[in-house]
Design an enzyme around this catalytic site. Sequence first.
Site, mmCIF file in Angstrom:
data_model
loop_
_atom_site.group_PDB
_atom_site.id
_atom_site.type_symbol
_atom_site.label_atom_id
_atom_site.label_comp_id
_atom_site.label_asym_id
_atom_site.label_seq_id
_atom_site.Cartn_x
_atom_site.Cartn_y
_atom_site.Cartn_z
ATOM 1 C CG HIS A 176 -19.756 -47.575 26.393
ATOM 2 N ND1 HIS A 176 -19.076 -46.799 27.309
ATOM 3 C CD2 HIS A 176 -18.928 -48.615 26.121
ATOM 4 C CE1 HIS A 176 -17.896 -47.327 27.557
ATOM 5 N NE2 HIS A 176 -17.786 -48.437 26.841
ATOM 6 C CB CYS A 270 -20.958 -42.349 31.940
ATOM 7 S SG CYS A 270 -21.288 -42.805 30.225
#
Length: 277
Positions: A176, A270
Site C-alpha cells: 500500500h 493503517c
Amino acid sequence: MVIVNQQRVPRKRTYLMCSPEHFAVEYAINPWMDVTAAVDAELAVKQWDRLRETLVGLGHDVRLLSPQPGLPDMVYAANGAFVVGGTVYGAQFKHAQRTAEAAVHRAFYQSRGWHFIAPTVTNEGEGDFVYLPAAHGGLVLAGHGFRTEPAAHAEAQEALGRPVVSVRLVDPRFYHLDVALASIDDSNIAYYPGAFSAASQQVLARLFPDAIVADDADALAFGLNLVSDGRNVVLNSEATGLADKLAAAGYQPVPVALAELRKGGGSVKCCIAELRP
C-alpha cells in the site's frame, strides 16, 4: 533540502478508528502476515487504546467504527474509504477476506449524511490515497501496483475534483502507498524511494524537493505508516532514525508501540482514516 528548525503548526484533525476487538491473523494477503505467529489479542487492544489516547491527547477528535466479528482486519480503518471536502470515495477491496468491510464503512458515512460515491473498480481507500491540501493547489497522490487499480485514480479524481498523481509501487513489502509514503504536513511528504518505480521516484522528487527521505531500516519498521497534524508526528516507536530526521526538520515525533498490529501488516496510519469535511 529540508528546512531545519522551522516552526511547525499543528492543525486539529478528525479521525476514524476501529477497535481490534476481533483482530487476528487468520489468512495471509500481504508479505507481513504469518498465520503461524500468535497474536496477543489483549495486548493488541491495549496498544490500539494507547494510540487512540495519544491522538485525543494531542487535541484531535476520534470517531469510532464498530468492529464486526469475522472481519479481523477492520482495525485497519484507513482502507475503508477516502474522504476529501465532505465527499467519500468508497473502497472496493481486492481480497475476498476483506470485501465485507466496505459495506460497514459505507453505512457509517451514509448514516451521518456524508456524500458517498461508490467505486466501480478496486481501491483500498487511504491505503493507496494521500491528500495534501496545500501542495500544488491541493493534490492527491495515488498508489498502484499491488492493490488499487490505476483506473481508480481517474475515478477518484472525478469523484473528488482534485488532481490525482499516480505513482507505482514495485516492492511487495510496500503493498500500500501508506507504508511507503506519508504526508507530514499539508504540503510535504516523507517517503522511501525504494518502494517506487524509477519514474515514480522522479515524479516525487520533482513534486516534493524538500521531502524527508526514509532509509531501509525505518521503512521496514513501518516508520512511514504515520499520522501527522503538521507538527506532531505519531509513528512507530521502532523507526528511530526517521524520528530523528523529523525532529531535525522541526516536527515533534510521538512514538507509539504497535507490535501486535504490525503482525497484520499495518501500523499507525493503517489504523486511522482522516475525516475531511
